[in-house]
Structure formats: C-alpha cells, structure tokens
Motif scaffolding. Structure first.
Motif, PDB file in Angstrom:
ATOM      1  N   ALA A  11     116.132  84.630 -36.379  1.00 40.52           N
ATOM      2  CA  ALA A  11     117.342  84.876 -37.168  1.00 40.52           C
ATOM      3  C   ALA A  11     117.834  86.310 -36.990  1.00 40.52           C
ATOM      4  N   ALA A  12     116.902  87.261 -36.930  1.00 41.76           N
ATOM      5  CA  ALA A  12     117.286  88.662 -36.746  1.00 41.76           C
ATOM      6  C   ALA A  12     117.888  88.895 -35.365  1.00 41.76           C
ATOM      7  N   VAL A  13     117.276  88.292 -34.344  1.00 39.48           N
ATOM      8  CA  VAL A  13     117.797  88.419 -32.985  1.00 39.48           C
ATOM      9  C   VAL A  13     119.214  87.855 -32.908  1.00 39.48           C
ATOM     10  N   GLN A  14     119.407  86.666 -33.483  1.00 39.78           N
ATOM     11  CA  GLN A  14     120.726  86.059 -33.417  1.00 39.78           C
ATOM     12  C   GLN A  14     121.750  86.848 -34.230  1.00 39.78           C
ATOM     13  N   ALA A  15     121.332  87.450 -35.336  1.00 37.22           N
ATOM     14  CA  ALA A  15     122.248  88.288 -36.116  1.00 37.22           C
ATOM     15  C   ALA A  15     122.722  89.481 -35.287  1.00 37.22           C
ATOM     16  N   LEU A  16     121.804  90.102 -34.560  1.00 37.32           N
ATOM     17  CA  LEU A  16     122.179  91.207 -33.687  1.00 37.32           C
ATOM     18  C   LEU A  16     123.137  90.746 -32.600  1.00 37.32           C
ATOM     19  N   GLY A 100     100.805 103.154 -25.149  1.00 33.92           N
ATOM     20  CA  GLY A 100     100.095 101.941 -25.521  1.00 33.92           C
ATOM     21  C   GLY A 100     100.179 101.568 -26.980  1.00 33.92           C
ATOM     22  N   GLN A 101     100.956 102.293 -27.769  1.00 33.15           N
ATOM     23  CA  GLN A 101     101.122 101.970 -29.183  1.00 33.15           C
ATOM     24  C   GLN A 101     102.134 100.834 -29.326  1.00 33.15           C
ATOM     25  N   CYS A 102     101.755  99.771 -30.025  1.00 29.04           N
ATOM     26  CA  CYS A 102     102.660  98.642 -30.191  1.00 29.04           C
ATOM     27  C   CYS A 102     103.823  99.047 -31.103  1.00 29.04           C
ATOM     28  N   ILE A 103     105.048  98.803 -30.638  1.00 32.03           N
ATOM     29  CA  ILE A 103     106.229  99.206 -31.410  1.00 32.03           C
ATOM     30  C   ILE A 103     107.043  98.012 -31.910  1.00 32.03           C
ATOM     31  N   GLY A 104     106.705  96.808 -31.452  1.00 31.93           N
ATOM     32  CA  GLY A 104     107.485  95.686 -31.955  1.00 31.93           C
ATOM     33  C   GLY A 104     107.113  94.348 -31.364  1.00 31.93           C
ATOM     34  N   VAL A 105     107.518  93.306 -32.086  1.00 31.14           N
ATOM     35  CA  VAL A 105     107.353  91.915 -31.650  1.00 31.14           C
ATOM     36  C   VAL A 105     108.699  91.216 -31.825  1.00 31.14           C
ATOM     37  N   ILE A 106     109.093  90.455 -30.814  1.00 26.55           N
ATOM     38  CA  ILE A 106     110.386  89.772 -30.838  1.00 26.55           C
ATOM     39  C   ILE A 106     110.185  88.278 -30.615  1.00 26.55           C
ATOM     40  N   ASN A 107     110.798  87.450 -31.454  1.00 24.68           N
ATOM     41  CA  ASN A 107     110.908  86.026 -31.151  1.00 24.68           C
ATOM     42  C   ASN A 107     111.874  85.929 -29.970  1.00 24.68           C
TER      43      ASN A 107
END
Length: 358
Positions: A11-16, A100-107
């Motif tokens: 939903a967030a991806v589609q909103a963007l 190597g620090q994780c900054i995000g996860v995306i559907n």
C-alpha cells in the motif's frame, strides 16, 4: 550504531507511485542510468552474483537475487507458486547501506514491474515520434509501461493498442491506466485486440505497421509479430522494447528481425547486461547475435557522456529517430538502485513505517 530503517508495504509503495510526477520519474530514471553505468564501466559486473533458485517438494520455488554497488547491497526474494496454485508472485526486497547496515524492506510486487518498465523508458523518453504505441500483454509490466509513458510523454501520445490473449484483462488494465493517469490520458484513443492464437494475428497487422513504439511484455515462446509485417510498413523507423521473455525457450521479437537489424542496419541491440542476455534472452541466442552487436545500457550512457563533435548528432539521431531495439532480462542492481531511491523518497514524504533506532 543505530540507523533509520524503513518498511514499505504494498500500500505504501502504491501510494508513492500514484503521486509520482514527471520529475519523480526522471529522478528514478537517473538513479537507474547511474546504476547501469557503474555496472558496465566501473567493473561492478564482476561483483554481481547470478540469481539462484530453490524448489521445495511442494513445487514452490524461491528465487534469490542479490546485488551490490558502492551505495550498498540488496537481496530480492521472489516466491513462485507451485503449478496449479494462485499465480501471483510474492516479492520482498531487503536493502543495506555500504557498511552492511539494513536500511529498509520493500514489498516488491508492484515495485518490480515498475523498475523493469522504467528501463524501457530510458530510450522511449528520447524518441521524437511516440504517437502510436502497440503493447503486447496486460499484466503489471504492461500497466507500468503505459503509466510511465503517459507521465513522460502523454501529450505526444495519440493512440495505444493493447494486444492480449484476453480482451477482458486488457480492458481491466486500460481502466486502471485511465484511472491512475486521470486527465493526462483523456485525449488518448485506446484499442484492445484479443489475440488468442496465431490465427488472429492478421487482426493487428495494421496496428503493428503504424506503430512508432512496440512494447513487448509477455513470456511468449513464439515471436509476437513477423518481420514481414514490419517490412510492409510505411512507418519504417520505430522503437521496440522486449522485457517479457527471460528464458532461452522464450522469444518476443522475431530472430530474423534482429539479424536484419544488426547486419543490414548495422545497429546494436541495447541490453541491460550482455552476459545475462546470452544466458536468458531466447531471441538473441536464436538469432546468433555476435557480441559486437550488443551494447549495454551502461555503455550507451558512457558513449552519450563522452561522444564529441559530429558523432553526437549521429548518436542522437539514432536514439531519437531511427530503429532501436532494447532487450532486458532484469538485473539485481536495478532493484538496489531504485529501491534505495524509493526509500529516500518515502522518508522525504513521510510514507511507510520508520524506525529511527533499528
């Protein structure tokens, strides 16, 4: 050391994406061009692992697509259903920074269709004539080709012909395009052609012959049109993009057209990766295209940046007005570069879930 961590749901991806302007698309396109350039000219290709797959006894398969660039690293996991199950793919993209620090996860379901389609737009946006567009397919890839094309060049588009096995699905896709593009698509005439088998190919010959742009977005095992149809056309210069076929037993563009294009026209086929093209692009292998007729998009970016004198006009004229073929099988660096850019936009606009002490 703690860092910001962003989660982008579907939903967030589609909103963007729904709020994307032409400037947003160009921002993402520049991120993709830079990634292609690094891959082809900064020896980044040697740091990439090829995708791998594991199939469980249930028949379900998981694809792993890793990538690394100077900006960081990523892994996209794609869940492929077993035969007979719901065909929807489940995609998740995990992104880390350059330490190597994780900054995000995306559907990454909608995101993957967007990133692949954006690759085809890099040339499309340079074309002089884009009035008549033909697109094969009616899935997410097809939708994003049209959505991006209208954002970038909507005023110049007059007619879009959708060719698909199911007219109903084609109608659904066109409805979504009109809904999300709003007034920008009001003046465009849409045609939907049902093409269930080869016996119906004659019904869209005229559309193919008049096309300034042909987008191919299907996993077809046979060419979607014939070279003879193109040869009989009064419109002799066009842009053809093929992103749907990804195995050696698949092909969208006729191999004999690629032979004509490279040998008689003396043109290069644009690809995301030359190595991947020979492993996964059926039409290029079937046409026996030689390496000297393959040009990676990153190499093209380098050529655009370094060409001088009269050669500049010649290069521009090819990309803007002559026959151009682009073939993509998809690269992990596309996920990494565009995923990071999307996270940056999400943080700027307050979209998604953000943890400041991950």
């Amino acid at each position: 050391m703690a860092t910001d961590f962003t989660v982008l749901s579907d939903a967030a991806v589609q909103a963007l994406f729904r709020a994307f302007t032409k400037d947003d698309v160009k921002f993402m396109a520049e991120a993709l061009r830079s990634a292609f350039h690094a891959y082809s000219t900064a020896e980044e290709s040697k740091y990439q692992l090829h995708r791998s797959a594991i199939t469980r006894p249930s028949g379900r398969t998981t694809l792993f697509m890793p990538s690394t660039l100077e900006i960081g690293s990523s892994v996209k996991m794609v869940g492929v259903p077993a035969p007979g199950e719901d065909s929807t793919l489940r995609c998740t993209l995990t992104i880390c920074d350059n330490i190597g620090q994780c900054i995000g996860v995306i559907n990454a379901g909608e995101f993957t269709a967007f990133r692949t389609s954006l690759g085809a737009m890099l040339i499309f946006d340079q074309r002089t004539r884009v009035g008549n567009i033909v697109i094969f397919g009616a899935g997410k890839q097809a939708f994003w080709h049209l959505r991006l094309a209208i954002i970038l060049r909507g005023k110049n588009i007059e007619c879009i012909t959708v060719i698909n096995r199911s007219q109903a699905r084609g109608s659904q896709m066109v409805h979504r395009v009109k809904q999300e593009c709003g007034n920008a698509a009001d003046h465009i005439v849409f045609h939907i052609v049902e093409a269930g088998d080869k016996s119906r190919e004659h019904t869209y010959h005229g559309d193919i012959q008049c096309a300034d742009v042909i987008f191919c977005t299907t996993p077809s095992t046979e060419p979607l049109f014939s070279t003879e149809v193109l040869a009989a056309s009064s419109q002799s210069k066009r842009y053809i993009s093929a992103i749907g076929s990804y195995r050696l037993d698949m092909q969208e563009i006729p191999p004999d057209y690629l032979q004509w294009y490279t040998k008689l026209e003396c043109r290069e086929i644009l690809v995301d990766s030359g190595e991947a093209a020979y492993l996964e692009a059926g039409e290029i292998v079937k046409a026996d295209i030689k390496p000297e007729h393959i040009l990676e998009m990153g190499q093209l970016v380098e050529r655009e940046r370094t060409t001088t004198g009269e050669a500049v006009r010649s290069l521009q004229d090819w990309l803007e007005n002559d026959n151009v073929v682009y073939k993509s099988v998809g690269l992990g660096i596309m996920d990494l570069a565009l995923g990071k850019a999307l996270i940056d936009l999400a943080r700027e606009r307050g979209v998604g879930v953000r943890l400041v002490d991950f």
